[in-house]
Design a protein around this motif. Structure first.
Motif, PDB file in Angstrom:
ATOM      1  N   LYS A   1       0.816  -1.210   0.000  1.00 21.18           N
ATOM      2  CA  LYS A   1       0.000   0.000   0.000  1.00 21.18           C
ATOM      3  C   LYS A   1       0.851   1.264   0.000  1.00 21.18           C
ATOM      4  N   ASP A   2       1.985   1.218   0.702  1.00 22.88           N
ATOM      5  CA  ASP A   2       2.787   2.421   0.874  1.00 22.88           C
ATOM      6  C   ASP A   2       4.034   2.484  -0.009  1.00 22.88           C
ATOM      7  N   PHE A   3       4.404   1.385  -0.667  1.00 22.15           N
ATOM      8  CA  PHE A   3       5.554   1.424  -1.568  1.00 22.15           C
ATOM      9  C   PHE A   3       5.587   0.161  -2.419  1.00 22.15           C
ATOM     10  N   THR A   4       6.389   0.220  -3.478  1.00 15.58           N
ATOM     11  CA  THR A   4       6.626  -0.947  -4.324  1.00 15.58           C
ATOM     12  C   THR A   4       8.047  -1.424  -4.093  1.00 15.58           C
ATOM     13  N   ALA A   5       8.195  -2.651  -3.624  1.00 17.37           N
ATOM     14  CA  ALA A   5       9.524  -3.198  -3.362  1.00 17.37           C
ATOM     15  C   ALA A   5      10.205  -3.564  -4.671  1.00 17.37           C
ATOM     16  N   GLN A   6      11.463  -3.201  -4.792  1.00 20.09           N
ATOM     17  CA  GLN A   6      12.242  -3.580  -5.959  1.00 20.09           C
ATOM     18  C   GLN A   6      12.451  -5.095  -5.957  1.00 20.09           C
ATOM     19  N   PRO A   7      12.752  -5.679  -7.114  1.00 26.31           N
ATOM     20  CA  PRO A   7      13.014  -7.122  -7.168  1.00 26.31           C
ATOM     21  C   PRO A   7      14.084  -7.535  -6.158  1.00 26.31           C
ATOM     22  N   ALA A   8      13.846  -8.643  -5.491  1.00 25.01           N
ATOM     23  CA  ALA A   8      14.770  -9.177  -4.489  1.00 25.01           C
ATOM     24  C   ALA A   8      15.183 -10.584  -4.891  1.00 25.01           C
ATOM     25  N   GLN A   9      16.356 -10.981  -4.435  1.00 27.06           N
ATOM     26  CA  GLN A   9      16.853 -12.321  -4.722  1.00 27.06           C
ATOM     27  C   GLN A   9      16.777 -13.165  -3.447  1.00 27.06           C
ATOM     28  N   VAL A  10      16.279 -14.374  -3.578  1.00 29.70           N
ATOM     29  CA  VAL A  10      16.181 -15.273  -2.429  1.00 29.70           C
ATOM     30  C   VAL A  10      16.727 -16.645  -2.799  1.00 29.70           C
ATOM     31  N   LYS A  11      17.311 -17.304  -1.813  1.00 33.07           N
ATOM     32  CA  LYS A  11      17.734 -18.692  -2.007  1.00 33.07           C
ATOM     33  C   LYS A  11      17.690 -19.408  -0.667  1.00 33.07           C
ATOM     34  N   THR A  12      17.368 -20.681  -0.719  1.00 31.20           N
ATOM     35  CA  THR A  12      17.296 -21.486   0.493  1.00 31.20           C
ATOM     36  C   THR A  12      18.702 -21.899   0.909  1.00 31.20           C
ATOM     37  N   VAL A  13      19.056 -21.576   2.151  1.00 32.80           N
ATOM     38  CA  VAL A  13      20.369 -21.930   2.689  1.00 32.80           C
ATOM     39  C   VAL A  13      20.322 -23.290   3.364  1.00 32.80           C
ATOM     40  N   LYS A  14      19.231 -23.523   4.116  1.00 35.59           N
ATOM     41  CA  LYS A  14      19.146 -24.769   4.874  1.00 35.59           C
ATOM     42  C   LYS A  14      17.700 -25.038   5.263  1.00 35.59           C
TER      43      LYS A  14
END
Length: 237
Positions: A156-169
């Motif tokens: 509602k208050d902002f648009t998040a830029q693309p983020a990178q995620v990966k499973t560590v464990k």
């Protein structure tokens, strides 16, 4: 507390090598007494003189702080302990600020400085300085979840830029450790992004800003000066 040689170097008196020579020549006094070692630690109330001239300016200090849980990154708060509590023996502690915020229950890397322009270079979204966190979440990320992070998320208050995620464990009880990289730092941003995919954050720890990694030797609540090499890494992003 800050070392005498760093205090004088930060104040523009000279390099640490030059300061060492001044001390050897007995041109440096603390509280009216000649100093034998440039390694002496200074208290907030100490008066430093070089060639009988008071040195009071202290500029551009840079620290790496391992923020513990329960501590807030504001400089003042009536109810909660702030990060400045851990820097209370530094000279002119009131000039120090945190380069970006971490939530009260978020731990890890915090850069503390009195260089306002440097803070702007780190935290402003237009600079796109990556911040890397490790999050313990309730659940496991699906490929669909990862795509949502990679596309950016609308709030509602902002648009998040693309983020990178990966499973560590993968952990027991259907929990996971996830590494997530963002390029801004909105209020509760990481937690809100995981809420979007219905995988609430249980613990959050920042491990890196730009190329600067948290020194694993620092215990929660401990800090140290940034090295010249680390400072260059941050300033060049």
């Amino acid at each position: 507390m800050i070392r005498l040689d760093r205090f004088l170097a930060n104040s523009g008196i000279g390099t640490r090598a030059e300061v060492k020579k001044l001390v050897k020549q007995k041109q440096v006094k603390v509280n009216g007494k000649s100093i034998k070692s440039p390694n002496q630690k200074l208290k907030d109330t100490d008066q430093v003189m070089v060639n009988n001239q008071i040195v009071s300016a202290l500029v551009d200090r840079y620290f790496m702080f391992n923020k513990p849980t329960g501590v807030i990154t504001a400089t003042r708060d009536a109810k909660h302990q702030t990060f400045l509590h851990y820097f209370r023996e530094e000279v002119h502690v009131e000039k120090l600020v945190a380069a970006g915020r971490l939530d009260k229950d978020t731990t890890g890397l915090l850069v503390v400085t009195d260089d306002g322009q440097f803070v702007h270079e780190i935290i402003h979204p237009s600079k796109k300085v990556p911040k890397i966190y490790q999050a313990v979440i309730d659940g496991q990320l699906t490929e669909s979840d990862k795509e949502l992070f990679g596309q950016g998320m609308q709030f509602k208050d902002f648009t998040a830029q693309p983020a990178q995620v990966k499973t560590v464990k993968l952990l027991p009880q259907n929990q996971s450790i996830i590494e997530v990289t963002i390029h801004e730092g909105k209020y509760h941003q990481v937690k809100r992004m995981f809420e979007q995919v219905k995988k609430p954050v249980l613990q959050l720890h920042r491990v890196q800003i730009g190329q600067l990694q948290l020194d694993e030797r620092l215990k929660p609540g401990e800090y140290r000066d940034l090295t010249d090499e680390e400072l260059i890494m941050l300033k060049t992003k």
